[in-house]
Motif scaffolding. Structure first.
Motif: not given
Length: 94
Positions: A7-8, A46-47, A52-54
């Motif tokens: 992810y982030d 990301g993803g 929410n889109d990151v």
């Protein structure tokens, strides 16, 4: 060590700062700055996160400023790594 965050999340390399007085006393960690700079060594892809889109907007090699309180120190195979979230970054230093 080869770590791929999700992810982030970001893996960063911080330089440990040991502050000493002129007489050689090491200052306690409470006197350290609330903000730290570090170089990014690995980034997530990301993803979707909480629906929410990151999008990851930083890249490996960027030097960033972030809140020291937000860092997670993790030991993997005896080596300590620092992991932060992209949202904890205050600025990219150019």
């Amino acid at each position: 060590m080869n770590i791929k965050p999700l992810y982030d999340y970001l893996v960063v390399d911080t330089e440990e700062k040991k502050e000493t007085t002129k007489s050689g006393f090491i200052l306690p960690s409470a006197s350290e700055s609330k903000y730290t700079t570090a170089k990014i060594t690995a980034v997530g892809n990301g993803g979707k996160l909480y629906g929410n889109d990151v999008e990851v907007v930083v890249k490996v090699g960027d030097t960033v400023l972030y809140s020291a309180d937000s860092a997670m120190k993790i030991k993997v195979n005896g080596e300590e790594i620092t992991v932060i979230r992209q949202s904890d970054i205050i600025a990219v230093i150019e």
